[in-house]
Design a protein around this motif. Structure first.
Motif, short mmCIF file in Angstrom:
data_model
loop_
_atom_site.label_atom_id
_atom_site.label_comp_id
_atom_site.label_asym_id
_atom_site.label_seq_id
_atom_site.Cartn_x
_atom_site.Cartn_y
_atom_site.Cartn_z
N TRP A 221 3.50 -57.33 28.57
CA TRP A 221 2.80 -56.97 27.27
C TRP A 221 3.69 -56.49 26.32
O TRP A 221 4.47 -55.63 26.33
N LEU A 222 3.65 -57.07 25.13
CA LEU A 222 4.22 -56.57 23.71
C LEU A 222 3.24 -56.11 22.85
O LEU A 222 2.48 -56.76 22.61
N GLU A 223 3.79 -55.02 22.30
CA GLU A 223 3.05 -54.59 20.85
C GLU A 223 4.17 -54.96 19.63
O GLU A 223 5.25 -54.38 19.52
N VAL A 224 3.37 -55.90 18.79
CA VAL A 224 4.27 -56.40 17.57
C VAL A 224 3.91 -55.69 16.38
O VAL A 224 2.52 -55.87 16.11
N THR A 225 4.72 -55.04 15.48
CA THR A 225 4.47 -54.82 14.28
C THR A 225 5.23 -55.24 13.15
O THR A 225 6.42 -55.51 13.22
N VAL A 226 4.57 -55.94 12.19
CA VAL A 226 5.17 -56.87 11.11
C VAL A 226 4.74 -55.97 9.95
O VAL A 226 3.72 -55.75 9.44
N ARG A 227 5.90 -55.29 9.16
CA ARG A 227 5.69 -54.51 7.94
C ARG A 227 5.99 -55.04 6.71
O ARG A 227 7.23 -55.65 6.64
N GLY A 228 5.31 -55.30 5.69
CA GLY A 228 5.77 -55.58 4.40
C GLY A 228 5.26 -54.80 3.23
O GLY A 228 5.59 -53.52 3.32
N ARG A 229 4.48 -55.33 2.13
CA ARG A 229 4.24 -54.32 0.99
C ARG A 229 2.67 -54.59 0.83
O ARG A 229 2.55 -55.57 0.57
N ALA A 230 1.74 -53.52 0.76
CA ALA A 230 0.42 -53.61 0.42
C ALA A 230 0.34 -53.88 -1.17
O ALA A 230 1.03 -53.06 -1.74
N ASP A 231 -0.20 -54.75 -1.65
CA ASP A 231 -0.61 -54.92 -3.16
C ASP A 231 -1.99 -55.41 -3.53
O ASP A 231 -2.56 -56.13 -2.59
N HIS A 232 -2.21 -55.47 -4.85
CA HIS A 232 -3.35 -55.83 -5.40
C HIS A 232 -3.48 -57.40 -5.33
O HIS A 232 -2.43 -58.23 -5.46
N ALA A 233 -4.58 -57.72 -4.69
CA ALA A 233 -4.95 -59.49 -4.36
C ALA A 233 -4.98 -60.25 -5.78
O ALA A 233 -4.65 -61.20 -5.61
N GLY A 234 -5.27 -59.44 -6.88
CA GLY A 234 -5.35 -60.27 -7.92
C GLY A 234 -4.26 -60.20 -8.76
O GLY A 234 -3.87 -61.13 -9.51
N LEU A 240 6.06 -63.32 -5.56
CA LEU A 240 6.38 -61.72 -5.33
C LEU A 240 5.62 -60.84 -4.03
O LEU A 240 5.99 -59.75 -4.14
N ARG A 241 4.90 -61.74 -3.44
CA ARG A 241 4.36 -61.00 -2.21
C ARG A 241 5.40 -60.84 -1.10
O ARG A 241 6.05 -61.83 -0.64
N GLN A 242 5.11 -59.32 -0.49
CA GLN A 242 5.63 -59.25 0.72
C GLN A 242 4.53 -59.16 1.87
O GLN A 242 4.22 -58.22 2.17
N LYS A 272 -4.64 -56.18 14.19
CA LYS A 272 -4.94 -55.29 13.08
C LYS A 272 -4.37 -55.50 11.78
O LYS A 272 -3.12 -55.49 11.97
N LEU A 273 -5.05 -55.28 10.75
CA LEU A 273 -4.40 -55.42 9.36
C LEU A 273 -4.53 -53.88 8.77
O LEU A 273 -5.60 -53.37 9.14
N ALA A 274 -3.91 -53.53 8.08
CA ALA A 274 -3.65 -52.25 7.44
C ALA A 274 -3.46 -52.55 6.02
O ALA A 274 -2.41 -53.23 5.70
N PRO A 275 -4.13 -52.34 4.95
CA PRO A 275 -5.34 -51.26 5.16
C PRO A 275 -6.53 -51.85 5.62
O PRO A 275 -7.38 -51.28 5.71
N VAL A 280 -6.88 -56.33 -0.90
CA VAL A 280 -5.79 -55.92 -0.86
C VAL A 280 -4.87 -56.80 0.18
O VAL A 280 -5.35 -56.97 1.17
N ILE A 281 -3.53 -57.01 -0.47
CA ILE A 281 -2.67 -57.63 0.36
C ILE A 281 -2.08 -56.83 1.46
O ILE A 281 -1.78 -55.74 1.20
N PRO A 282 -2.18 -57.32 2.74
CA PRO A 282 -2.13 -56.20 3.99
C PRO A 282 -0.43 -55.71 3.84
O PRO A 282 0.39 -56.63 3.41
N GLY A 283 -0.30 -54.39 4.33
CA GLY A 283 1.32 -53.91 4.26
C GLY A 283 1.58 -53.94 5.63
O GLY A 283 2.78 -53.80 5.92
N GLU A 284 0.73 -54.20 6.54
CA GLU A 284 1.12 -54.06 7.97
C GLU A 284 0.26 -54.89 8.94
O GLU A 284 -0.94 -54.87 8.78
#
Length: 417
Positions: A221-234, A240-242, A272-275, A280-284
Motif C-alpha cells: 500500500w502506497l500513499e502518494v502526494t503530488v503538490r503544485g500550486r493552488a490558483d484561481h480557476a478563472g 501558467l498552471r502548476q 483527495k484534492l485540496a483545497p 480553485v485549481i488544486p494545490g495538492e
C-alpha cells in the motif's frame, strides 16, 4: 462409536448467528460498518464471546485483543489446530467478509464438542483484531501480533477523527504497552485453517461452492502526494498552471499499465484534492495505491516501476512528489499437507476439488509466519464484496463450514508432538 466422517454442522444455527452479527453496525442501506475497536465492533466482540461460551469453549482475550475460544484436546502438550478470521469491516461492507470464518469456526468446534468426537490436539477459534486496516491504514494487527510481527510504531497511527491506535486500544481495555506479548511460538500452533468468502467470481463461473487456495496475493500500500500550486480557476492561464491533478491523471494511467505488464493488480481506492473548491485549481492531490501480486519478486518490481514512473511525470511538470509505503505483506503459499486434507474433506462432502489463487488478503497471510496455513474459499454471488450486496448463500456457507469441520477433525485426531 460415532463415525466422524458422518458429522455435519448445524447450518440453521450458523445462519442465525450470521444474521444476528449482521445487525450490529448495520445501516438503512444494508451496509455494515464495524471499524476496528469502535463501539459497534466492540459490541460485535461481546456477541462473539457469548457464542464461544455457549458453545462450551474456554474464552480468553490475549494482549493484542484477539478473542480466543478453546476446545481442549486429550494431549495438553500438543501444538493446537487453529481457525478463525475477523469481524471488523470496511465502511458499508457486507455481512460475510471475515464474519463467516469466525462464526463457522465456533460452529465447527461446537459440533465437535456436542458429538463427542475425540481429538488429541486442542482446537482454537480466533477472532483477530483489525484485519481490514481501514481505520488506521495498517491491517492484520492482531494476527501480526500473534505471529511475532508487532510494531509499536503502529500505536501512533491515527484514524479519520484524530484518535490514535494507542488511545482506542486503551478505551477497549487492551494495554498498548503489552501487545507484543501476544506473540506465540512456532511450537504452539500446528496449523491454521481459515474459511473465507472468495470475494471474486471464479467459483461462481465454475458453478461450485468451495475452492482451495494454493496461494494468497501479497500486497503493498502506497500513499502518494503530488503538490503544485493552488490558483484561481478563472484568472490563471493554462500555460501558467502548476496543477497536480493533471499530473495525477497521467500517473493513474501509468499505474494501470504497469500492473498489466507485471501480471498483478493495482487499485486507486482513495483520492483527495485540496483545497477542494469548484473554482480553485488544486494545490495538492493525495491518493492511495493498493498493489497485489502472487509472486514477491514481481510485486517488488511493480512497486519500483510505479515509483519511477510517478517521479518522471512530476519532474516533467515541475511539481513535487511524496510516496510513502503505509503497509505491506508478502505473498504466501498454502501448506501441501493442509491442501491435501482440504481435498479429502471436499470428497467427504461430495464437493469437487478446485484449486485457485486467492486475490484478497486474510489473517492467514500473517499466520503463515507462525505456522502452516490453509484457506477454504466460499462462493460469492456476482463476486461482490466490501459492499452491502455481498452475499453467499446458506447452502454455500454450510458447504464451506463442513469442509472446515472435517479438516479440523483430521488434523486434530493425532498429536505427533
Amino acid at each position: 462409536m460415532l463415525n466422524p466422517l458422518s458429522v455435519q454442522i448445524n447450518s440453521e444455527r450458523l445462519w442465525t448467528s450470521l444474521e444476528a452479527l449482521g445487525q450490529i453496525g448495520a445501516d438503512e442501506q444494508g451496509g455494515i460498518t464495524r471499524l476496528s475497536l469502535t463501539d459497534e465492533e466492540l459490541t460485535g466482540r461481546q456477541f462473539v464471546m457469548s457464542l464461544m461460551a455457549d458453545a462450551g469453549l474456554e474464552v480468553r482475550q490475549d494482549e493484542a485483543g484477539n478473542l480466543i475460544g478453546v476446545l481442549a484436546g486429550e494431549d495438553p502438550d500438543a501444538a493446537v489446530i487453529a481457525t478463525g478470521s475477523h469481524i471488523d469491516t470496511v465502511i458499508q461492507g457486507g455481512r460475510f467478509d471475515g464474519a463467516l470464518g469466525v462464526l463457522a469456526g465456533i460452529e465447527v468446534l461446537r459440533t465437535i464438542k456436542e458429538q463427542g468426537i475425540r481429538h488429541a490436539r486442542s482446537l482454537e477459534v480466533i477472532c483477530f483484531t483489525d484485519e481490514e486496516g481501514v481505520r488506521f491504514g495498517a491491517g492484520y494487527l492482531g494476527s501480526r501480533a500473534m505471529s511475532g510481527g508487532w510494531d509499536d510504531q503502529w500505536l501512533e497511527l491515527k484514524d479519520a477523527n484524530g484518535f490514535s491506535l494507542k488511545e482506542v486500544m486503551e478505551n477497549a481495555g487492551v494495554s498498548p504497552g503489552t501487545v507484543a506479548l501476544a506473540s506465540r511460538s512456532r511450537q504452539s500452533i500446528q496449523a491454521y485453517v481459515e474459511l473465507h468468502i472468495e470475494q471474486g467470481r471464479v467459483l461462481e463461473a465454475l458453478g461450485t461452492s468451495v475452492g482451495i487456495a494454493t496461494a494468497i496475493y501479497g500486497h503493498c500500500w502506497l500513499e502518494v502526494t503530488v503538490r503544485g500550486r493552488a490558483d484561481h480557476a478563472g484568472t490563471t492561464p493554462m500555460k501558467l498552471r502548476q496543477d497536480p491533478l493533471t499530473a495525477t491523471a497521467a500517473q493513474l494511467l501509468a499505474i494501470e499499465q504497469i500492473a498489466v505488464e507485471h501480471g498483478g493488480v493495482a487499485t486507486i481506492g482513495t483520492l483527495k484534492l485540496a483545497p477542494g473548491a469548484i473554482n480553485v485549481i488544486p494545490g495538492e492531490v493525495v491518493y492511495s495505491v493498493d498493489l497485489r501480486h502472487e509472486e514477491a519478486e514481481k510485486l517488488l518490481q511493480m512497486e519500483i516501476a510505479i515509483r519511477e514512473a510517478l517521479t518522471g511525470i512530476v519532474e516533467e511538470k515541475s511539481l513535487s512528489l511524496s510516496i510513502i509505503a503505509t503497509d505491506s505483506a508478502p505473498p504466501v503459499r498454502s501448506s501441501q499437507m493442509i491442501m491435501d486434507t482440504l481435498a479429502e474433506s471436499c470428497r467427504i462432502n461430495e464437493l469437487p476439488e478446485h484449486y485457485m489463487v486467492c486475490g484478497a488478503g486474510h489473517d492467514a497471510v500473517a499466520m503463515n509466519e507462525l505456522t502452516d496455513i490453509g484457506l477454504i474459499l466460499v462462493r460469492s454471488r456476482d463476486g461482490i464484496s466490501h459492499h452491502p450486496l455481498e452475499w453467499s448463500s446458506p447452502e454455500d456457507c454450510e458447504a464451506g463450514a463442513n469442509v472446515l469441520l472435517h479438516t479440523l477433525i483430521k488434523l486434530s485426531i493425532e498429536s505427533n508432538k
